[in-house]
Design a protein around this motif. Structure first.
Motif, mmCIF file in Angstrom:
data_model
loop_
_atom_site.group_PDB
_atom_site.id
_atom_site.type_symbol
_atom_site.label_atom_id
_atom_site.label_comp_id
_atom_site.label_asym_id
_atom_site.label_seq_id
_atom_site.Cartn_x
_atom_site.Cartn_y
_atom_site.Cartn_z
ATOM 1 N N GLY A 123 11.621 11.247 -14.826
ATOM 2 C CA GLY A 123 12.877 10.512 -14.794
ATOM 3 C C GLY A 123 13.942 11.199 -15.634
ATOM 4 O O GLY A 123 13.677 12.180 -16.329
ATOM 5 N N GLY A 124 15.148 10.680 -15.544
ATOM 6 C CA GLY A 124 16.235 11.250 -16.322
ATOM 7 C C GLY A 124 17.572 10.856 -15.753
ATOM 8 O O GLY A 124 17.673 9.952 -14.915
ATOM 9 N N LEU A 125 18.597 11.563 -16.196
ATOM 10 C CA LEU A 125 19.962 11.321 -15.758
ATOM 11 C C LEU A 125 20.315 12.336 -14.672
ATOM 12 O O LEU A 125 20.122 13.545 -14.857
ATOM 13 N N VAL A 126 20.834 11.849 -13.557
ATOM 14 C CA VAL A 126 21.215 12.721 -12.455
ATOM 15 C C VAL A 126 22.522 12.213 -11.869
ATOM 16 O O VAL A 126 22.800 11.012 -11.890
ATOM 17 N N GLN A 127 23.327 13.127 -11.366
ATOM 18 C CA GLN A 127 24.601 12.748 -10.763
ATOM 19 C C GLN A 127 24.387 12.203 -9.354
ATOM 20 O O GLN A 127 23.385 12.550 -8.693
ATOM 21 N N PRO A 128 25.285 11.371 -8.892
ATOM 22 C CA PRO A 128 25.184 10.873 -7.509
ATOM 23 C C PRO A 128 25.089 12.037 -6.518
ATOM 24 O O PRO A 128 25.786 13.047 -6.659
ATOM 25 N N MET A 135 -1.830 3.953 -3.519
ATOM 26 C CA MET A 135 -0.997 4.147 -4.692
ATOM 27 C C MET A 135 0.441 3.987 -4.262
ATOM 28 O O MET A 135 0.770 4.143 -3.070
ATOM 29 N N GLY A 136 1.285 3.660 -5.218
ATOM 30 C CA GLY A 136 2.665 3.415 -4.832
ATOM 31 C C GLY A 136 3.630 3.526 -5.985
ATOM 32 O O GLY A 136 3.239 3.768 -7.133
ATOM 33 N N TRP A 137 4.892 3.340 -5.629
ATOM 34 C CA TRP A 137 5.977 3.339 -6.601
ATOM 35 C C TRP A 137 6.800 2.068 -6.423
ATOM 36 O O TRP A 137 7.108 1.671 -5.301
ATOM 37 N N TYR A 138 7.133 1.485 -7.550
ATOM 38 C CA TYR A 138 8.048 0.360 -7.592
ATOM 39 C C TYR A 138 9.225 0.753 -8.473
ATOM 40 O O TYR A 138 9.152 1.702 -9.238
ATOM 41 N N ARG A 139 10.290 -0.030 -8.381
ATOM 42 C CA ARG A 139 11.389 0.139 -9.320
ATOM 43 C C ARG A 139 11.940 -1.228 -9.704
ATOM 44 O O ARG A 139 11.802 -2.195 -8.956
ATOM 45 N N GLN A 140 12.514 -1.276 -10.880
ATOM 46 C CA GLN A 140 13.149 -2.503 -11.339
ATOM 47 C C GLN A 140 14.431 -2.165 -12.071
ATOM 48 O O GLN A 140 14.404 -1.466 -13.085
ATOM 49 N N ALA A 141 15.517 -2.655 -11.523
ATOM 50 C CA ALA A 141 16.819 -2.471 -12.142
ATOM 51 C C ALA A 141 17.103 -3.654 -13.066
ATOM 52 O O ALA A 141 16.541 -4.739 -12.874
ATOM 53 N N PRO A 142 17.979 -3.474 -14.050
ATOM 54 C CA PRO A 142 18.293 -4.572 -14.967
ATOM 55 C C PRO A 142 18.782 -5.814 -14.232
ATOM 56 O O PRO A 142 19.649 -5.724 -13.360
ATOM 57 N N GLY A 143 18.168 -6.941 -14.548
ATOM 58 C CA GLY A 143 18.577 -8.194 -13.938
ATOM 59 C C GLY A 143 18.110 -8.400 -12.514
ATOM 60 O O GLY A 143 18.495 -9.390 -11.870
ATOM 61 N N LYS A 144 17.294 -7.478 -12.007
ATOM 62 C CA LYS A 144 16.822 -7.596 -10.621
ATOM 63 C C LYS A 144 15.305 -7.684 -10.574
ATOM 64 O O LYS A 144 14.603 -7.322 -11.517
ATOM 65 N N LEU A 145 14.802 -8.149 -9.446
ATOM 66 C CA LEU A 145 13.365 -8.238 -9.246
ATOM 67 C C LEU A 145 12.779 -6.851 -9.006
ATOM 68 O O LEU A 145 13.471 -5.930 -8.547
ATOM 69 N N LEU A 180 20.607 10.633 -4.280
ATOM 70 C CA LEU A 180 20.556 9.484 -5.181
ATOM 71 C C LEU A 180 21.923 8.848 -5.347
ATOM 72 O O LEU A 180 22.963 9.528 -5.363
ATOM 73 N N LYS A 181 21.900 7.518 -5.476
ATOM 74 C CA LYS A 181 23.102 6.718 -5.626
ATOM 75 C C LYS A 181 23.004 5.910 -6.913
ATOM 76 O O LYS A 181 21.901 5.664 -7.402
ATOM 77 N N PRO A 182 24.129 5.477 -7.438
ATOM 78 C CA PRO A 182 24.074 4.666 -8.673
ATOM 79 C C PRO A 182 23.154 3.453 -8.540
ATOM 80 O O PRO A 182 22.502 3.068 -9.516
ATOM 81 N N GLU A 183 23.079 2.883 -7.358
ATOM 82 C CA GLU A 183 22.211 1.716 -7.172
ATOM 83 C C GLU A 183 20.728 2.053 -7.195
ATOM 84 O O GLU A 183 19.885 1.150 -7.176
ATOM 85 N N ASP A 184 20.373 3.337 -7.241
ATOM 86 C CA ASP A 184 18.980 3.739 -7.412
ATOM 87 C C ASP A 184 18.564 3.732 -8.885
ATOM 88 O O ASP A 184 17.393 3.959 -9.202
ATOM 89 N N THR A 185 19.516 3.482 -9.759
ATOM 90 C CA THR A 185 19.221 3.414 -11.189
ATOM 91 C C THR A 185 18.245 2.281 -11.472
ATOM 92 O O THR A 185 18.479 1.126 -11.088
ATOM 93 N N ALA A 186 17.139 2.629 -12.124
ATOM 94 C CA ALA A 186 16.092 1.640 -12.396
ATOM 95 C C ALA A 186 14.992 2.308 -13.200
ATOM 96 O O ALA A 186 14.973 3.539 -13.356
ATOM 97 N N VAL A 187 14.067 1.488 -13.676
ATOM 98 C CA VAL A 187 12.816 2.015 -14.203
ATOM 99 C C VAL A 187 11.839 2.084 -13.034
ATOM 100 O O VAL A 187 11.678 1.100 -12.306
ATOM 101 N N TYR A 188 11.231 3.238 -12.858
ATOM 102 C CA TYR A 188 10.314 3.456 -11.746
ATOM 103 C C TYR A 188 8.876 3.431 -12.266
ATOM 104 O O TYR A 188 8.539 4.129 -13.229
ATOM 105 N N LYS A 205 3.638 2.655 -17.298
ATOM 106 C CA LYS A 205 4.655 2.048 -18.153
ATOM 107 C C LYS A 205 6.070 2.339 -17.694
ATOM 108 O O LYS A 205 7.022 1.788 -18.255
ATOM 109 N N GLY A 206 6.216 3.211 -16.714
ATOM 110 C CA GLY A 206 7.511 3.444 -16.114
ATOM 111 C C GLY A 206 8.263 4.634 -16.677
ATOM 112 O O GLY A 206 8.016 5.097 -17.787
ATOM 113 N N THR A 207 9.194 5.121 -15.863
ATOM 114 C CA THR A 207 10.090 6.187 -16.275
ATOM 115 C C THR A 207 11.498 5.831 -15.812
ATOM 116 O O THR A 207 11.686 5.360 -14.692
#
Length: 123
Positions: free
Chosen positions: A9-14, A34-44, A85-93, A115-117
């Motif tokens: 994970g890290g910081l990336v431009q749109p 196996m899989g990947w989930y993500r959770q953005a602040p305030g979202k499920l 990637l888009k700003p709305e992809d911002t989350a813990v994965y 524990k997420g990235t």
């Protein structure tokens, strides 16, 4: 004890890309899915990709054609390639794994979690 450790994970431009990795403490061949989930602040928490032991994959419509899940049994690792990637992809994965039989990938019940990235998409 199964441990899953995410990285990449890290910081990336749109419009940019990132590849996440998840290393398991046991062979990934023992997991039915196996899989990947993500959770953005305030979202499920949101499922973004699943891969079965046989290599079948599932993506929700929200990330289809944008994300690709893959695995390397020899390295006990799965990956999530994320493009355009888009700003709305911002989350813990989070990485997840399970040994239960796979009936429906979209609703699979994983048993172990990492524990997420953090992924941040911003200028």
């Amino acid at each position: 004890q199964v441990l899953l450790v995410e990285s990449g994970g890290g910081l990336v431009q749109p419009g940019g890309s990132l590849r996440l990795s998840c290393v398991a403490s046991v062979s990934v061949a023992r997991f039915n899915a196996m899989g990947w989930y993500r959770q953005a602040p305030g979202k499920l928490r949101e499922l973004v990709a699943v891969i079965t032991s046989g290599g079948m994959t599932y993506y929700p419509d929200s990330v289809k054609a944008q994300f690709t899940i893959s695995k390397n049994n020899a390295k006990s690792t799965i990956y999530l390639q994320m493009n355009s990637l888009k700003p709305e992809d911002t989350a813990v994965y989070y990485c997840a794994a399970g040994t239960k039989p796979v009936r429906t990938m979209a609703n699979y019940e994983f048993e172990w979690w990492g524990k997420g990235t953090q992924v941040t998409v911003s200028l």
